[in-house]
Design a protein around this motif. Structure first.
Motif, PDB file in Angstrom:
ATOM      1  N   PHE A 188       0.842  -1.198   0.000  1.00  7.59           N
ATOM      2  CA  PHE A 188       0.000   0.000   0.000  1.00  7.59           C
ATOM      3  C   PHE A 188       0.876   1.245   0.000  1.00  7.59           C
ATOM      4  N   ILE A 189       0.514   2.204  -0.851  1.00  5.76           N
ATOM      5  CA  ILE A 189       1.191   3.504  -0.889  1.00  5.76           C
ATOM      6  C   ILE A 189       0.238   4.550  -0.338  1.00  5.76           C
ATOM      7  N   SER A 190       0.724   5.288   0.631  1.00  8.31           N
ATOM      8  CA  SER A 190      -0.084   6.316   1.288  1.00  8.31           C
ATOM      9  C   SER A 190       0.532   7.686   1.049  1.00  8.31           C
ATOM     10  N   THR A 191      -0.314   8.654   0.735  1.00  8.04           N
ATOM     11  CA  THR A 191       0.150  10.032   0.568  1.00  8.04           C
ATOM     12  C   THR A 191      -0.726  10.958   1.395  1.00  8.04           C
ATOM     13  N   SER A 192      -0.108  11.674   2.305  1.00 13.11           N
ATOM     14  CA  SER A 192      -0.772  12.703   3.111  1.00 13.11           C
ATOM     15  C   SER A 192      -2.072  12.217   3.748  1.00 13.11           C
ATOM     16  N   GLU A 193      -2.033  11.036   4.325  1.00 11.10           N
ATOM     17  CA  GLU A 193      -3.224  10.538   5.020  1.00 11.10           C
ATOM     18  C   GLU A 193      -3.208  10.946   6.495  1.00 11.10           C
ATOM     19  N   ARG A 194      -2.222  10.434   7.215  1.00 13.70           N
ATOM     20  CA  ARG A 194      -2.143  10.738   8.645  1.00 13.70           C
ATOM     21  C   ARG A 194      -1.451  12.075   8.898  1.00 13.70           C
ATOM     22  N   SER A 195      -0.425  12.369   8.077  1.00 17.69           N
ATOM     23  CA  SER A 195       0.342  13.602   8.221  1.00 17.69           C
ATOM     24  C   SER A 195       0.552  14.221   6.844  1.00 17.69           C
ATOM     25  N   ARG A 196       0.243  15.485   6.702  1.00 11.47           N
ATOM     26  CA  ARG A 196       0.334  16.153   5.400  1.00 11.47           C
ATOM     27  C   ARG A 196       1.783  16.147   4.892  1.00 11.47           C
ATOM     28  N   GLY A 197       1.946  15.770   3.627  1.00 11.71           N
ATOM     29  CA  GLY A 197       3.265  15.765   3.016  1.00 11.71           C
ATOM     30  C   GLY A 197       4.042  14.471   3.204  1.00 11.71           C
ATOM     31  N   THR A 198       3.496  13.525   3.975  1.00 16.43           N
ATOM     32  CA  THR A 198       4.185  12.258   4.196  1.00 16.43           C
ATOM     33  C   THR A 198       3.781  11.233   3.145  1.00 16.43           C
ATOM     34  N   VAL A 199       4.775  10.574   2.580  1.00 16.74           N
ATOM     35  CA  VAL A 199       4.558   9.533   1.579  1.00 16.74           C
ATOM     36  C   VAL A 199       5.159   8.237   2.119  1.00 16.74           C
ATOM     37  N   SER A 200       4.418   7.153   2.018  1.00 16.42           N
ATOM     38  CA  SER A 200       4.927   5.884   2.549  1.00 16.42           C
ATOM     39  C   SER A 200       4.521   4.709   1.678  1.00 16.42           C
ATOM     40  N   MET A 201       5.286   3.641   1.811  1.00 14.64           N
ATOM     41  CA  MET A 201       4.965   2.362   1.169  1.00 14.64           C
ATOM     42  C   MET A 201       5.068   1.278   2.228  1.00 14.64           C
ATOM     43  N   THR A 202       4.079   0.399   2.284  1.00 11.32           N
ATOM     44  CA  THR A 202       4.023  -0.629   3.321  1.00 11.32           C
ATOM     45  C   THR A 202       3.744  -2.000   2.717  1.00 11.32           C
ATOM     46  N   ALA A 203       4.468  -3.009   3.205  1.00 11.12           N
ATOM     47  CA  ALA A 203       4.273  -4.389   2.768  1.00 11.12           C
ATOM     48  C   ALA A 203       4.112  -5.285   3.990  1.00 11.12           C
ATOM     49  N   PRO A 204       3.409  -6.406   3.845  1.00 11.65           N
ATOM     50  CA  PRO A 204       3.205  -7.323   4.977  1.00 11.65           C
ATOM     51  C   PRO A 204       4.413  -8.192   5.268  1.00 11.65           C
ATOM     52  N   ILE A 205       4.576  -8.538   6.528  1.00 14.14           N
ATOM     53  CA  ILE A 205       5.574  -9.504   6.977  1.00 14.14           C
ATOM     54  C   ILE A 205       4.809 -10.726   7.487  1.00 14.14           C
ATOM     55  N   ARG A 206       5.225 -11.914   7.076  1.00 19.46           N
ATOM     56  CA  ARG A 206       4.494 -13.138   7.418  1.00 19.46           C
ATOM     57  C   ARG A 206       5.333 -14.053   8.306  1.00 19.46           C
TER      58      ARG A 206
END
Length: 249
Positions: A188-206
């Motif tokens: 998942f790629i998130s842009t300015s959701e929780r904090s304005r100007g923050t961009v993130s990419m998240t992957a699961p760990i199993r």
């Protein structure tokens, strides 16, 4: 005391500790009683026991966590396999991507930071180990997407629309769509959701049974990265998540 009463006493004590831990300011007896729903006399009795054991500390302005909680946090870092094996891989990811790299685990309807390596171009904020964040914003959605159906439904079905940091509205339907896409795309790629100007990419760990037990996130601010540019690190993030997963067997 019966086994049932012992269980209720333990739950009440944990409710009190969790109530105090979520506040940045000391909480009074009355505030803790209201937050936990416990009778004032019951709350006072539990506070006395926890203070005596140094799990809480009393001051003229209220109660805060006591020094006894710190050894437990330290023991977790030494005992938890995920917390032990993540840092070297996170350091490598942060070095290659120049983005802050973190591992979170789910805890009820929230996520908890258990490992983090700050990038050279650090974010405008820093989180300590143990920081609690939502499962319905940013990378938390990855953990939510792979929860068991009952737990996920309990969170999503009670979700109320909110304004994201950039002014967009996240509704229950848009949240469900994000969860569907995560299960399809595997990240998942998130842009300015929780904090304005923050961009993130998240992957699961199993784990060894292919259950999602944690998430790996890289994040930066829009001065150095954007939603398209962060895709260049997709292979890096997925490979790092798989490397951690392989060591959880």
């Amino acid at each position: 005391m019966s086994e049932g009463n012992q269980g209720r006493t333990l739950e009440r004590a944990l409710d009190v500790i969790e109530s105090v831990s979520t506040s940045t300011d000391p909480l009074t007896l009355t505030q803790i009683s209201r937050a936990t729903g416990l009778h004032i006399a019951t709350t006072k009795r539990i506070l006395g026991t926890l203070e005596k054991r140094d799990y809480l500390k009393a001051s003229p302005t209220g109660y805060t966590l006591g020094p006894r909680v710190l050894p437990h946090a330290h023991a977790f870092q030494l005992q938890d396999r995920l917390a032990l094996i993540s840092p070297p891989i996170l350091r490598e990811v942060a070095t290659i991507s120049s983005l802050t790299s973190s591992v979170f685990v789910a805890s009820n309807d929230q996520r908890v930071l258990i490992s983090r390596v700050e990038a050279p171009n650090a974010l405008g904020y820093q989180f300590p180990i143990g920081q609690i964040l939502s499962l319905t914003l940013g990378g938390g959605k990855v953990l939510l997407a792979y929860m068991d159906t009952d737990s996920q439904d309990a969170i999503v079905n009670e979700y109320a629309s909110i304004d994201l940091a950039d002014g967009r509205i996240q509704s229950s339907e848009s949240l469900k769509k994000d969860l569907e896409n995560i299960r399809t795309d595997g990240l998942f790629i998130s842009t300015s959701e929780r904090s304005r100007g923050t961009v993130s990419m998240t992957a699961p760990i199993r784990n060894g049974h292919d259950d999602v037990i944690a998430s790996l996130t890289i994040a930066g601010h829009d001065g150095i990265i954007n939603g398209d540019a962060i895709l260049e690190h997709q292979s890096l993030v997925l490979q790092a998540a798989r490397r951690i997963s392989s060591q959880m067997h």
